[in-house]
Scaffold this motif. Structure first.
Motif, mmCIF file in Angstrom:
data_model
loop_
_atom_site.group_PDB
_atom_site.id
_atom_site.type_symbol
_atom_site.label_atom_id
_atom_site.label_comp_id
_atom_site.label_asym_id
_atom_site.label_seq_id
_atom_site.Cartn_x
_atom_site.Cartn_y
_atom_site.Cartn_z
ATOM 1 N N HIS A 254 0.854 -1.190 0.000
ATOM 2 C CA HIS A 254 0.000 0.000 0.000
ATOM 3 C C HIS A 254 0.891 1.241 0.000
ATOM 4 O O HIS A 254 1.900 1.296 0.710
ATOM 5 N N PHE A 256 0.829 4.039 1.369
ATOM 6 C CA PHE A 256 1.056 4.715 2.656
ATOM 7 C C PHE A 256 2.307 4.154 3.357
ATOM 8 O O PHE A 256 3.289 4.876 3.566
ATOM 9 N N GLY A 327 -5.651 7.387 5.871
ATOM 10 C CA GLY A 327 -6.360 6.331 5.146
ATOM 11 C C GLY A 327 -7.854 6.418 5.299
ATOM 12 O O GLY A 327 -8.611 6.019 4.420
ATOM 13 N N SER A 328 -8.303 6.905 6.451
ATOM 14 C CA SER A 328 -9.721 7.192 6.644
ATOM 15 C C SER A 328 -9.829 8.209 7.781
ATOM 16 O O SER A 328 -8.815 8.554 8.394
ATOM 17 N N VAL A 329 -11.048 8.659 8.036
ATOM 18 C CA VAL A 329 -11.247 9.772 8.973
ATOM 19 C C VAL A 329 -10.825 9.390 10.395
ATOM 20 O O VAL A 329 -11.242 8.356 10.920
ATOM 21 N N VAL A 349 -2.251 12.135 8.094
ATOM 22 C CA VAL A 349 -1.897 12.018 6.687
ATOM 23 C C VAL A 349 -3.167 11.876 5.879
ATOM 24 O O VAL A 349 -4.004 11.028 6.191
ATOM 25 N N TYR A 350 -3.302 12.702 4.875
ATOM 26 C CA TYR A 350 -4.371 12.510 3.900
ATOM 27 C C TYR A 350 -3.657 12.253 2.583
ATOM 28 O O TYR A 350 -2.935 13.120 2.078
ATOM 29 N N GLY A 351 -3.807 11.037 2.075
ATOM 30 C CA GLY A 351 -3.072 10.702 0.859
ATOM 31 C C GLY A 351 -3.879 9.780 -0.010
ATOM 32 O O GLY A 351 -4.977 9.347 0.355
ATOM 33 N N MET A 352 -3.317 9.469 -1.167
ATOM 34 C CA MET A 352 -4.000 8.581 -2.098
ATOM 35 C C MET A 352 -2.970 7.975 -3.047
ATOM 36 O O MET A 352 -1.938 8.605 -3.330
ATOM 37 N N ALA A 353 -3.265 6.761 -3.501
ATOM 38 C CA ALA A 353 -2.344 6.112 -4.430
ATOM 39 C C ALA A 353 -2.201 6.939 -5.706
ATOM 40 O O ALA A 353 -1.188 6.849 -6.396
ATOM 41 N N ASP A 433 -13.283 13.305 -2.910
ATOM 42 C CA ASP A 433 -13.348 13.658 -1.486
ATOM 43 C C ASP A 433 -13.898 15.065 -1.316
ATOM 44 O O ASP A 433 -13.555 15.971 -2.081
ATOM 45 N N LYS A 450 -17.561 9.908 -3.937
ATOM 46 C CA LYS A 450 -17.300 8.688 -4.715
ATOM 47 C C LYS A 450 -17.977 7.492 -4.064
ATOM 48 O O LYS A 450 -18.193 7.464 -2.847
ATOM 49 N N LYS A 459 -10.135 0.311 0.867
ATOM 50 C CA LYS A 459 -11.174 0.867 0.014
ATOM 51 C C LYS A 459 -11.856 -0.257 -0.765
ATOM 52 O O LYS A 459 -11.183 -1.084 -1.366
HETATM 53 C C1 OOB Z 1 -4.573 6.133 1.209
HETATM 54 O O1 OOB Z 1 -4.607 5.852 -0.125
HETATM 55 P P1 OOB Z 1 -5.791 5.114 -0.907
HETATM 56 O O2 OOB Z 1 -5.439 5.251 -2.333
HETATM 57 O O3 OOB Z 1 -6.003 3.752 -0.343
HETATM 58 O O4 OOB Z 1 -7.118 5.900 -0.583
HETATM 59 C C2 OOB Z 1 -7.257 7.274 -0.832
HETATM 60 C C3 OOB Z 1 -8.534 7.772 -0.212
HETATM 61 C C4 OOB Z 1 -8.699 9.277 -0.250
HETATM 62 O O5 OOB Z 1 -9.169 9.730 -1.489
HETATM 63 C C5 OOB Z 1 -9.707 9.463 0.865
HETATM 64 O O6 OOB Z 1 -10.989 9.129 0.422
HETATM 65 C C6 OOB Z 1 -9.274 8.444 1.889
HETATM 66 O O7 OOB Z 1 -8.579 7.438 1.172
HETATM 67 N N1 OOB Z 1 -8.368 9.023 2.887
HETATM 68 C C7 OOB Z 1 -8.760 9.733 3.960
HETATM 69 C C8 OOB Z 1 -7.580 10.077 4.654
HETATM 70 N N2 OOB Z 1 -6.526 9.564 3.982
HETATM 71 C C9 OOB Z 1 -7.036 8.934 2.907
HETATM 72 N N3 OOB Z 1 -9.973 10.119 4.385
HETATM 73 C C10 OOB Z 1 -10.025 10.848 5.523
HETATM 74 N N4 OOB Z 1 -8.942 11.205 6.245
HETATM 75 C C11 OOB Z 1 -7.702 10.846 5.847
HETATM 76 N N5 OOB Z 1 -6.624 11.197 6.574
HETATM 77 O O8 OOB Z 1 -5.492 5.878 1.954
HETATM 78 C C12 OOB Z 1 -3.327 6.799 1.682
HETATM 79 C C13 OOB Z 1 -2.248 6.933 0.830
HETATM 80 C C14 OOB Z 1 -1.106 7.564 1.276
HETATM 81 C C15 OOB Z 1 -1.037 8.043 2.577
HETATM 82 C C16 OOB Z 1 -2.112 7.902 3.424
HETATM 83 C C17 OOB Z 1 -3.275 7.288 2.985
#
Ligand code: OOB
Length: 550
Positions: A254, A256, A327-329, A349-353, A433, A450, A459
């Motif tokens: 992943h 993250f 990764g989530s709230v 951290v708020y991130g995404m792939a 988001d 989404k 997810k």
């Molecule tokens: C991380 O990456 P993914 O690709 O599994 O998911 C991304 C999605 C975001 O668009 C958002 O919907 C959610 O996960 N998300 C959060 C969040 N961080 C990600 N929602 C609320 N609060 C947060 N802090 O999940 C990811 C990738 C890299 C670093 C950290 C998380």
């Protein structure tokens, strides 16, 4: 050794950045034009004898890691794999994961980061989409036979697929990864050959999987240039340096734990990555004490388990400086408990792939660290918040976040029709988001538009579950909806309308979906049978009504 093809045709399915921007990102020093495999040797040259990777009793120095990666890379090249070939990598957190990843980087093979719970459905559909030439699996993991899984997946693909196995029980016809890593030969000659055949900075380094909203997960092509920049900026945002000891407990494939800053960020900084295959609190606390871990990352559900277990903890967690949670709230109440329970700082951290990553600063005020998801890692990240008509919202208002930047690709791999929806014509990625930005410039995630379920950071595409459920003879119509949950944030609830005369229980549903090869974490945990669905104007199940029913 076979001559390597230019890139086996993947480049034409990758959406590039516009040429003028690519030029600007190079000129600004974001993109350095070097492959990550070469970076590993640079890091190793600085501190060859320092420990880079720890997995139980195994400790690899930087030189070990670089030489192992070269050994495996040349072995893979000798077996006919070459630049631009894609490899499904499904390994738990173990040292071989890091070696396999760097062997791919060295050779220009592209690892596709699968997760250990993925099954035939995910592996076969992604394998077909990327044209995978090989699958790397553990011999078995958590009592499940992954060699058998890999064989079944390989049989569904239209071309020959090598099964590469990490473990003691490598079956006939499969390739023993540890054997290739430890092969004899002259390391200097291998290194030179690989240097001469290295990919370029703009080649694809890795395929990440999107949390996704489509029937099968979408694939994100990250280049050496963009991923290295991502790692470098994340390491800076988290204050990583040579004394960093990063503990990876989330699945290493992943984004993250892999690169935000994660394993690769720790190595970039000259620190150390400790791999642990499970986030169980006792094992985590033991590893923190034994290895002097300074940073680790968790999804909120895992952080909560650690907080609750801390009351009984007897281990010394004094080395831990920061916990990265994303990764989530993360509920502010839970955020506030992290410091007192674990004795460390919190970075949200708020991130995404797909790219964009934001952090709260290591020394942020409680207000910022507990209540926001921080700021983007790069001054070149562009953010735009829009209303449902695509118009920018007023400052401070909530809108859907669109983003562009030097490490946010301009499209998914090989799906032009999906890209027309997920990206605007001028290249903004629609994150899905709902976000607002505070006067201090920090992002606050407020919800999403989404159609996915975020189960403790995993997810799950609603469409993926619905399409499979609709294949069942009993099911006329299906809609997957997030069901609020105290522990994981959300779980999957499936609403169905059945064909007349049919019945369906949750157990039958799960058995049938498992038989179709769906990963267990995507299985519905509640089933609701309805006589009729309300539909939206475009004829889709009205999920707002369904969410209210829950
Ligand atoms: C991380 O990456 P993914 O690709 O599994 O998911 C991304 C999605 C975001 O668009 C958002 O919907 C959610 O996960 N998300 C959060 C969040 N961080 C990600 N929602 C609320 N609060 C947060 N802090 O999940 C990811 C990738 C890299 C670093 C950290 C998380």
């Amino acid at each position: 050794m076979s001559e390597l093809l230019a890139d086996n045709g993947i480049t034409e399915r990758v959406v590039p950045w516009p040429a003028d921007l690519a030029h600007a990102y190079r000129a600004a020093g974001c993109w350095r034009g070097r492959p990550l495999g070469a970076s590993l040797w640079e890091w190793a040259a600085r501190r060859p004898e320092r420990v880079a990777v720890v997995d139980g009793d195994v400790r690899l120095t930087y030189r070990d890691l670089a030489e192992h990666a070269d050994g495996l890379a040349t072995g893979l090249a000798a077996s006919g794999l070459g630049r631009g070939d894609t490899v499904l990598v499904q390994l738990p957190n173990q040292w071989e994961f890091v070696v396999v990843t760097f062997a791919c980087f060295r050779l220009g093979l592209v690892p596709v980061m699968m997760l250990p719970p993925h099954r035939e459905h995910e592996l076969a559909s992604i394998g077909a989409h990327v044209g995978a030439k090989a699958i790397v699996v553990p011999d078995s993991w958590k009592g499940y036979d992954h060699q058998d899984l890999a064989e079944r997946v390989a049989a569904t693909l239209p071309h020959p697929v090598r099964v590469l196995v990490v473990g003691d029980e490598v079956r006939a016809g499969h390739v023993d990864v540890r054997g290739l890593i430890k092969q004899s030969g002259d390391p200097a000659a291998r290194r030179q050959w690989l240097d001469e055949h290295a990919p370029s900075g703009s080649d694809v380094a890795v395929f990440l999987l999107s949390g996704g909203t489509t029937g099968t997960p979408k694939v994100i092509a990250r280049t050496h240039d963009d991923y290295e920049y991502n790692i470098r900026r994340c390491a800076a945002a988290c204050g990583f340096g040579p004394d960093t000891v990063y503990l990876a407990v989330l699945p290493a494939g992943h984004n993250f734990p892999l690169a935000n800053p994660g394993i690769l960020g720790a190595l970039y900084a000259g620190g150390r990555a400790v791999l642990l295959p499970s986030p169980r609190p006792d094992a985590v606390f033991e590893a923190i004490e034994a290895e002097g871990v300074t940073a680790t990352s968790a999804v909120p559900a895992v952080a909560l388990r650690w907080i609750e277990a801390a009351a009984e903890n007897t281990r010394d967690l004094g080395s831990l400086q920061h916990l990265h949670v994303g990764g989530s709230v993360l509920a502010p109440e839970v955020a506030a408990r992290i410091g007192p329970a674990l004795g460390c700082g919190l970075q949200q951290v708020y991130g995404m792939a797909e790219g964009l990553v934001c952090y709260t600063a290591p020394g942020a005020s409680d207000e910022e660290a507990h209540g926001t998801q921080g700021k983007p890692i790069s001054p070149f990240d562009e953010l735009l918040l829009v209303d449902p008509d695509g118009e920018p919202v007023a400052p401070g208002e909530v809108g859907e976040l669109l983003t562009r930047g030097p490490y946010t690709p301009r499209g998914y791999f090989g799906v032009p029709e999906v890209n027309r929806q997920s990206f605007t014509p001028d290249g903004w990625f629609r994150t899905g988001d709902l976000v607002r930005i505070t006067p201090a410039g920090d992002l606050v995630v407020c919800g999403r538009v989404k159609d996915l379920i975020n189960r403790g950071g995993e997810k799950i595409s609603a469409a993926e579950v619905e399409l499979l459920a609709q294949e069942l003879p009993a099911v006329a119509e299906a809609a997957a909806v997030p069901m609020p949950d105290l522990e994981l944030g959300e779980r999957v609830c499936l609403f169905v309308r059945l064909h007349p005369g049919h019945s369906l229980t949750l157990e039958q549903l799960c058995t049938a979906l498992t038989a179709r090869g769906l990963a267990a974490f995507k299985l519905p945990e509640r089933l609701e049978v309805l006589d009729a669905f309300r539909h939206t104007a475009v004829g889709k199940a009205d999920k707002k009504v369904l969410r209210e029913l829950l």
